[in-house]
Design a protein around this motif. Structure first.
Motif, PDB file in Angstrom:
ATOM      1  N   MET A  88       0.794  -1.200   0.058  1.00 15.43           N
ATOM      2  CA  MET A  88      -0.084  -0.004   0.121  1.00 15.43           C
ATOM      3  C   MET A  88       1.058   1.325   0.002  1.00 15.43           C
ATOM      4  O   MET A  88       1.708   1.519   0.896  1.00 15.43           O
ATOM      5  CB  MET A  88      -0.969   0.151   1.233  1.00 15.43           C
ATOM      6  N   TRP A  90       0.557   4.218   0.423  1.00 13.84           N
ATOM      7  CA  TRP A  90      -0.003   5.408   1.532  1.00 13.84           C
ATOM      8  C   TRP A  90       0.364   4.832   2.826  1.00 13.84           C
ATOM      9  O   TRP A  90       0.352   5.596   3.899  1.00 13.84           O
ATOM     10  CB  TRP A  90      -1.253   5.779   1.461  1.00 13.84           C
TER      11      TRP A  90
ATOM     12  N   GLY B 204      -5.524  -7.318   0.443  1.00 10.80           N
ATOM     13  CA  GLY B 204      -6.451  -7.392   1.585  1.00 10.80           C
ATOM     14  C   GLY B 204      -7.166  -8.722   1.907  1.00 10.80           C
ATOM     15  O   GLY B 204      -7.282  -8.993   3.026  1.00 10.80           O
ATOM     16  N   ARG B 208      -6.686 -11.557   4.674  1.00  7.50           N
ATOM     17  CA  ARG B 208      -8.275 -11.790   5.258  1.00  7.50           C
ATOM     18  C   ARG B 208      -8.118 -10.455   6.245  1.00  7.50           C
ATOM     19  O   ARG B 208      -8.361 -10.784   7.634  1.00  7.50           O
ATOM     20  CB  ARG B 208      -8.174 -13.213   6.269  1.00  7.50           C
ATOM     21  N   LEU B 209      -7.922  -9.324   5.997  1.00 12.21           N
ATOM     22  CA  LEU B 209      -8.131  -8.127   6.738  1.00 12.21           C
ATOM     23  C   LEU B 209      -9.686  -8.116   6.997  1.00 12.21           C
ATOM     24  O   LEU B 209     -10.557  -8.533   6.245  1.00 12.21           O
ATOM     25  CB  LEU B 209      -7.953  -6.980   5.773  1.00 12.21           C
ATOM     26  N   GLN B 213     -10.480  -2.590   8.355  1.00 14.75           N
ATOM     27  CA  GLN B 213      -9.126  -2.486   7.978  1.00 14.75           C
ATOM     28  C   GLN B 213      -9.249  -2.157   6.490  1.00 14.75           C
ATOM     29  O   GLN B 213      -8.478  -1.362   5.730  1.00 14.75           O
ATOM     30  CB  GLN B 213      -8.275  -3.592   8.365  1.00 14.75           C
ATOM     31  N   LYS B 217      -7.673   1.239   5.748  1.00  9.48           N
ATOM     32  CA  LYS B 217      -6.375   1.382   4.941  1.00  9.48           C
ATOM     33  C   LYS B 217      -6.219   0.695   3.494  1.00  9.48           C
ATOM     34  O   LYS B 217      -4.980   0.799   2.894  1.00  9.48           O
ATOM     35  CB  LYS B 217      -5.660   0.174   5.831  1.00  9.48           C
ATOM     36  N   VAL B 218      -7.104   0.355   2.836  1.00 10.24           N
ATOM     37  CA  VAL B 218      -7.111  -0.355   1.486  1.00 10.24           C
ATOM     38  C   VAL B 218      -7.900   0.781   0.572  1.00 10.24           C
ATOM     39  O   VAL B 218      -7.163   1.166  -0.605  1.00 10.24           O
ATOM     40  CB  VAL B 218      -7.307  -1.813   1.459  1.00 10.24           C
TER      41      VAL B 218
END
Lengths: 267, 301
Positions: A88, A90, B204, B208-209, B213, B217-218
């Motif tokens: 990622m 960021w 992700g 397995r977020l 999350q 975050k993604v």
């Protein structure tokens, strides 16, 4: 007990014009705990599709896959390393690893420990686009190992890297594998890389993919890349199974234009 | 030279960098230059309709003080409090806020509250609609023409319709402003949502977020640049159309006073409001928009 039991009878993709493409047919094998397996096959032989099934990313297939006795997507989190680093942008290096880490792993300081072990201590708070391609892959490697998963899936992770950088990363991978006692399924189309890394080679046929040859690698560790022994073993394999090599060499030449399951949609 | 400074300023807003910043000294000088030119030309023109910056400052100061006592004023002194601002803008009674303020902060305050509510509502609804359209092609096919309709609807028509249906009150105004802005936000966010990288989403999912999350975050970080783009255009648009909509029979807000001073020919007060208005925009820019943008671009450095 086996960490991975695979019995995929059939995996189809339906393209947007209604055509059907069989990516995998009758793929069956098991991997015991701690083994490092390389799956070798030409492009388009369903290697990536296979990893996506095992990781639970693609639940639509005919057959059965068990990871430590549980269905894909259940049970403990796996480690996954993709063809590109896929960080990622960021998030900092540390945040990228912490993102996928369990509370337990964070509590044990695993993100920090692993990033130090892969040699990124001083870049821990940098953003990924400050890092070289090789360093980004080290982050991806640390990310894959951070939860000390029972099974790691690696999808040609060292593709498009310079030989010295790739060799260095392979060394780090082997160190981590040994230190953590992980079970690894490593997909590649490079026979030399496979011989250098693995305990066991699984050759896949061209589409529809299935296992056509299952051989152990009878070489001692640590192994030196392109040493006389490994070259001899490679030559022996090629002499014994000339058809396999033909497929691999052909796929290398056609790499760019080979049919990839992803291009057919449905994923 | 100006073009170069302009270009640099633009680059700076995308990627904060000390090297390209023109420096406060240069800014101050350039501002003083403008004021001097204005002052000299106004002195020469010597017209009631072209006041000097000093006259404007005087008018502004007089209006900024709590109770206005200007001789020959159009109105009797009115006591205004912070509570009155909130009541005028939202029709909500608040007690305890009895600090007295002048007419300039009163009207600017009323307009600011209206603009802020309309802006927040439009950003939230526009983002939700845009993300849904961007993620679900089916919805996009169904509602794309609605968005096109909304984009091309004349702003005044929305305002007039809101006033007809809801009456000439502050909430009708806020709603009209928000409705004008929603399609614009939706279009930008739709573009962002359809440009989401499936590869990162796959990471992700492979690890397995949790849904939380995954969002924080993604998914959302990929939308952030689009969010900031609609934030910027949105702020500019909302801030301006609020004034236009306040022209219709309202007794408060900057739009109302501008109309009043236009009819009375008070150019000095008109300009004083304009300056006050610009000052508020610049404060918002410095305290809110810039820091948010800096957060968005930090990782690009």
């Amino acid at each position: 007990m086996n960490v991975l039991d695979v019995d995929i009878r059939r995996k189809n993709f339906v393209s947007s014009n209604g055509g059907e493409f069989v990516a995998i047919a009758d793929m069956k094998f098991a991997v015991p705990r701690g083994q490092f397996v390389c799956i070798i096959g030409p492009s388009g032989s369903g290697k990536t599709t296979f990893l996506q099934i095992v990781s639970g990313l693609d639940p639509k297939f005919d057959g059965e896959v068990r990871i430590a006795g549980q269905a894909p997507g259940m049970g403990p989190r796996l480690g996954y390393m993709f063809q590109s680093p896929r960080l990622m942008p960021w998030l900092t290096v540390r945040q990228n690893v912490e993102l996928v880490a369990t509370h337990r792993a964070v509590g044990q300081g695993m993100p920090q420990k692993l990033l130090e072990q892969v040699g990124l201590a001083e870049f821990i708070d940098s953003y990924p686009n400050r890092l070289s391609g090789g360093m980004q892959r080290r982050v991806a490697l640390a990310r894959a190992f951070v939860n000390e998963p029972p099974l790691l899936l690696l999808d040609e992770p060292f593709i498009s890297l310079d030989t010295p950088v790739a060799d260095k990363l392979r060394g780090i991978l082997l160190d981590q594998w040994r230190a953590r006692g992980a079970t690894i399924v490593f997909v590649t189309h490079d026979l030399r890389e496979a011989i250098q890394l693995s305990d066991r080679l699984l050759f896949m046929s061209a589409s529809p993919g299935r296992v056509v040859l299952d051989v152990p690698v009878p070489l001692d560790r640590p192994r030196v890349p392109e040493s006389a022994e490994s070259e001899a073993f490679r030559a022996q394999l090629l002499a014994q199974y000339p058809a396999l090599l033909a497929g691999l060499e052909k796929s290398r030449l056609q790499d760019g234009e080979a049919v990839r399951p992803a291009a057919l949609g449905a994923a | 030279m100006t073009a170069e400074v302009g270009a640099r300023g633009r680059v700076r807003s995308l990627v904060p960098s000390r090297a390209s910043f023109p420096g406060w000294g240069v800014r101050l000088f350039s501002l003083l230059l403008l004021l001097t030119l204005w002052h000299v030309s106004a002195m020469r023109a010597d017209s009631h309709f072209y006041p000097t910056p000093i006259a404007v400052a005087k008018a502004g100061w007089a209006m900024a003080r709590p109770v206005q006592q200007t001789p020959g004023s159009y109105t009797v002194p009115v006591k205004r409090t912070v509570g009155d601002v909130i009541r005028a803008a939202t029709m909500i009674e608040v007690t305890g806020l009895s600090v007295q303020i002048g007419e300039l902060p009163y009207h600017i305050g009323v307009t600011l509250i209206r603009a802020t509510i309309a802006f927040v509502v439009a950003m939230i609804l526009g983002s939700v609609v845009g993300i849904m359209l961007g993620r679900k092609p089916m919805l996009n096919w169904l509602f794309d023409s609605w968005i096109v309709l909304g984009l091309n609807m004349p702003a005044l028509v929305t305002a007039i319709l809101c006033y007809i249906y809801l009456g000439l009150n502050t909430w009708a105004l806020i709603l009209a402003v928000a409705i004008n802005k929603i399609p614009l936000v939706a279009v930008t966010m739709r573009e962002g949502a359809s440009a989401i990288e499936p590869e990162l989403i796959q990471v992700g999912r492979a690890f397995r977020l949790s849904t939380m999350q995954m969002m924080r975050k993604v998914f959302l970080p990929q939308l952030y640049p689009y969010f900031m783009a609609s934030w910027r255009t949105g702020l500019a648009l909302v801030w301006k159309i609020v004034l236009v909509f306040e022209l219709f029979g309202f007794s408060n807000g900057v739009g109302f006073v501008l109309q009043l001073h236009f009819q009375l020919g008070n150019v000095d007060r008109l300009l004083a409001y304009a300056v006050g208005f610009i000052a508020v925009v610049m404060v918002i820019e410095a305290l809110v928009t810039r820091p948010l943008e800096r957060r968005a671009t930090l990782w690009r450095l």
